[in-house]
Design an enzyme around this catalytic site. Structure first.
Site, PDB file in Angstrom:
ATOM      1  N   GLU A   1      -7.840  -3.435  10.029  1.00  0.00           N
ATOM      2  CA  GLU A   1      -7.263  -4.647   9.428  1.00  0.00           C
ATOM      3  C   GLU A   1      -8.181  -5.833   9.678  1.00  0.00           C
ATOM      4  OE1 GLU A   1      -4.145  -4.713   8.073  1.00  0.00           O
ATOM      5  OE2 GLU A   1      -3.511  -2.693   8.636  1.00  0.00           O
TER       6      GLU A   1
ATOM      7  N   ASP B   1      -0.076  -1.159  18.741  1.00  0.00           N
ATOM      8  CA  ASP B   1       0.398  -0.225  17.714  1.00  0.00           C
ATOM      9  C   ASP B   1       0.701   1.141  18.356  1.00  0.00           C
ATOM     10  OD1 ASP B   1       0.312   0.711  14.665  1.00  0.00           O
ATOM     11  OD2 ASP B   1      -0.942   2.111  15.785  1.00  0.00           O
TER      12      ASP B   1
ATOM     13  N   LYS C   1       7.245   1.157  12.617  1.00  0.00           N
ATOM     14  CA  LYS C   1       7.270   1.589  14.022  1.00  0.00           C
ATOM     15  C   LYS C   1       7.725   0.485  14.952  1.00  0.00           C
ATOM     16  CE  LYS C   1       2.767   0.460  13.369  1.00  0.00           C
ATOM     17  NZ  LYS C   1       1.989   0.782  12.251  1.00  0.00           N
TER      18      LYS C   1
ATOM     19  N   ILE D   1       1.697  13.099   9.267  1.00  0.00           N
ATOM     20  CA  ILE D   1       1.863  14.307  10.100  1.00  0.00           C
ATOM     21  C   ILE D   1       3.344  14.558  10.374  1.00  0.00           C
ATOM     22  CG2 ILE D   1       1.271  15.410  12.293  1.00  0.00           C
ATOM     23  CD1 ILE D   1      -1.038  13.365  12.561  1.00  0.00           C
TER      24      ILE D   1
ATOM     25  N   GLU E   1      10.078   9.376  10.016  1.00  0.00           N
ATOM     26  CA  GLU E   1       8.953  10.306  10.210  1.00  0.00           C
ATOM     27  C   GLU E   1       7.602   9.603  10.057  1.00  0.00           C
ATOM     28  OE1 GLU E   1       8.995  14.035  10.763  1.00  0.00           O
ATOM     29  OE2 GLU E   1       7.168  13.056  11.451  1.00  0.00           O
TER      30      GLU E   1
ATOM     31  N   VAL F   1       5.308   7.310  13.035  1.00  0.00           N
ATOM     32  CA  VAL F   1       4.333   7.816  14.022  1.00  0.00           C
ATOM     33  C   VAL F   1       3.493   8.897  13.352  1.00  0.00           C
ATOM     34  CG1 VAL F   1       3.992   8.798  16.315  1.00  0.00           C
ATOM     35  CG2 VAL F   1       6.067   7.480  15.834  1.00  0.00           C
TER      36      VAL F   1
ATOM     37  N   THR G   1       0.824  -1.219   0.000  1.00  0.00           N
ATOM     38  CA  THR G   1       0.000   0.000   0.000  1.00  0.00           C
ATOM     39  C   THR G   1       0.857   1.268   0.000  1.00  0.00           C
ATOM     40  OG1 THR G   1      -1.658  -1.215   1.230  1.00  0.00           O
ATOM     41  CG2 THR G   1      -1.827   1.163   1.294  1.00  0.00           C
TER      42      THR G   1
ATOM     43  N   LYS H   1       4.326   3.405  18.949  1.00  0.00           N
ATOM     44  CA  LYS H   1       4.478   4.818  18.572  1.00  0.00           C
ATOM     45  C   LYS H   1       4.859   5.665  19.795  1.00  0.00           C
ATOM     46  CE  LYS H   1       1.231   4.306  14.740  1.00  0.00           C
ATOM     47  NZ  LYS H   1      -0.196   4.271  14.375  1.00  0.00           N
TER      48      LYS H   1
ATOM     49  N   GLY I   1     -12.680  -0.938   5.376  1.00  0.00           N
ATOM     50  CA  GLY I   1     -11.242  -1.004   5.127  1.00  0.00           C
ATOM     51  C   GLY I   1     -10.433  -0.121   6.063  1.00  0.00           C
TER      52      GLY I   1
HETATM   53  N1  HSE Z   1      -3.006   0.824  12.067  1.00  0.00           N
HETATM   54  C1  HSE Z   1      -2.615   2.169  12.319  1.00  0.00           C
HETATM   55  C2  HSE Z   1      -3.831   3.000  12.691  1.00  0.00           C
HETATM   56  C3  HSE Z   1      -1.944   2.847  11.163  1.00  0.00           C
HETATM   57  O1  HSE Z   1      -4.963   2.512  12.688  1.00  0.00           O
HETATM   58  O2  HSE Z   1      -3.639   4.163  13.000  1.00  0.00           O
HETATM   59  C4  HSE Z   1      -0.522   2.452  10.986  1.00  0.00           C
HETATM   60  O3  HSE Z   1       0.281   2.864  12.028  1.00  0.00           O
END
Ligand code: HSE
Length: 432
Positions: free
Chosen positions: A194, A205, A109, A140, A133, A136, A17, A209, A191
């Site tokens: 995941e 996740d 990350k 942004i 960059e 995280v 992607t 970060k 979508g």
């Molecule tokens: N899966 C993450 C989110 C994006 O939903 O923000 C990738 O870091």
């Protein structure tokens, strides 16, 4: 591919992607990128697992290979972009290119949050740099502003929404009054989430970060497993409704702050006042509130995921490396070798929202208040709602050390009048 002096040859490791977004932007914005970088960007070689796979943007097949040595050992490549995700083989490929003195840009990350120290040391030993960059907050600009623009300040606290999936789910729950399960399944259909959303909903996740932001802000190597985490799975429509009545929104917040000699770092569902800027961040957006000792409060807002936003952040790193080669040699981040020290969650002070389901009869409130008092927990507000034979008590505490609050919860569970404690959510009011 032959290399001319005015070109910057890029080797791409992984092309799904985000990678196809990088390819697309290099083609579409070629002139602007060349101006910014000082050289024409050429995506020379692309390492893929599968030549054919669904990608949001078409990618030139002639640049692709499934043979890692054709990309990793190509002498013509000036800079690598790693977008494979995960640790294996991303870590060994990253160490290899850094060891060869090639700059590396990554959106990974997990890699930085688990192996940051090793990678920073490998970059320093190779006389090169690693930039991340996009790891995280997706598109942004955050890491570079924190490292450079805030280089003359001391960050005191970071508070942010760094996971778009969970923010989308909580936004839907809040707007529609639907359950977590229903909102998540909707997010998957669209979508936004995941097929396996575990890393997002369980806060893994966001914890990765947070570890990266802590390392940059507090100048030491923090790892994801040092960040306390709780996911959003237990947040109920009742919690969101109660929060609204009390003047709060429920968000999955990543919070880190200097606390005495150490740093506290946590990710958990949090009630934030409705008039706090983070309360108004809806859908799959990210926003990170940074409080500096001198600069005051800053907020960074935008798309925290997605092909083109993330590809933009990656190309920003490539531009920075291309136009500032001298700076790269200086920016070694040697502080990452010093292990970050995190205050145990038991010692962190915060406020708590709690719901108790209790027997509805005289003296119950006094017993509950007694347990809180015995554990030095001071109550800020208490609301009782009758529900049939039992009653629901919704309360918010003043700031209390986590250990004392947990001890009070234990005491409450032992009371025969307390039937259930369905919810506990931490409460933040910003700069406290
Ligand atoms: N899966 C993450 C989110 C994006 O939903 O923000 C990738 O870091």
């Amino acid at each position: 591919m032959a290399h001319s002096a005015g070109q910057l040859h890029i080797g791409l490791l992984g092309c799904g992607t985000i990678g196809s977004g990088v390819f697309h932007l290099i083609r579409k914005n070629a002139a602007g990128l060349a101006d910014a970088a000082g050289r024409e960007m050429v995506l020379a070689r692309i390492l893929v697992k599968e030549l054919e796979e669904p990608r949001p943007f078409p990618v030139d097949r002639t640049r692709m290979t499934t043979d890692q040595s054709e990309v990793l050992d190509d002498e013509e490549i000036d800079i690598y972009i790693e977008l494979m995700g995960g640790i294996d083989p991303a870590l060994s490929y990253a160490l290899k290119v850094l060891g060869r003195g090639k700059p590396l840009v990554t959106a990974n990350k997990e890699l930085i949050a688990r192996h940051g120290r090793e990678l920073m040391e490998a970059a320093a030993a190779g006389g090169t740099v690693i930039r991340f960059e996009a790891a995280v907050g997706g598109g942004i600009p955050l890491i570079r502003p924190m490292e450079e623009s805030l280089g003359g300040d001391n960050v005191e606290k970071i508070m942010g929404i760094v996971n778009g999936t969970t923010n989308y789910v909580l936004t839907r729950m809040s707007a529609e009054g639907i359950t977590y399960e229903k909102a998540l399944s909707e997010a998957q259909k669209l979508g936004y989430a995941e097929a396996d959303p575990t890393a997002d909903v369980s806060a893994g996740d966001a914890a990765s970060k947070m570890a990266i932001l802590c390392s940059i802000a507090f100048k030491a190597g923090f790892t994801a497993d040092q960040v306390y985490r709780e996911g959003i799975q237990k947040v109920s429509p009742d919690d969101i409704e109660n929060a609204r009545e009390l003047g709060y929104a429920v968000k999955l917040l990543a919070i880190a702050e200097r606390d005495g000699g150490g740093v506290s770092a946590r990710v958990h569902p949090t009630m934030v006042p409705l008039d706090h800027p983070l309360a108004s961040i809806t859908g799959n957006f990210n926003a990170i509130f940074v409080m500096g000792e001198s600069v005051g409060d800053l907020m960074f807002y935008g798309q925290g995921a997605g092909s083109l936003p993330t590809a933009t952040a990656i190309l920003g790193d490539v531009v920075d490396i291309s136009r500032n080669p001298g700076k790269q040699a200086a920016a070694r981040r040697s502080y990452w070798s010093k292990p970050g020290e995190v205050k145990p969650i038991e010692d962190v002070e915060t406020r708590f929202y709690t719901v108790l389901r209790v027997v509805d009869r005289p003296g119950v409130l006094a017993k509950i208040a007694g347990v809180f008092g015995d554990n030095s927990v001071s109550l800020e507000s208490v609301v009782q709602k009758g529900i049939g034979d039992s009653a629901q008590i919704v309360l918010i505490t003043h700031k209390v050390v986590e250990r004392n609050f947990q001890s009070a919860l234990k005491g409450l569970k032992e009371l025969e009048v307390v039937l259930e404690i369905p919810s506990v959510i931490r409460v933040e009011s910003g700069r406290e």
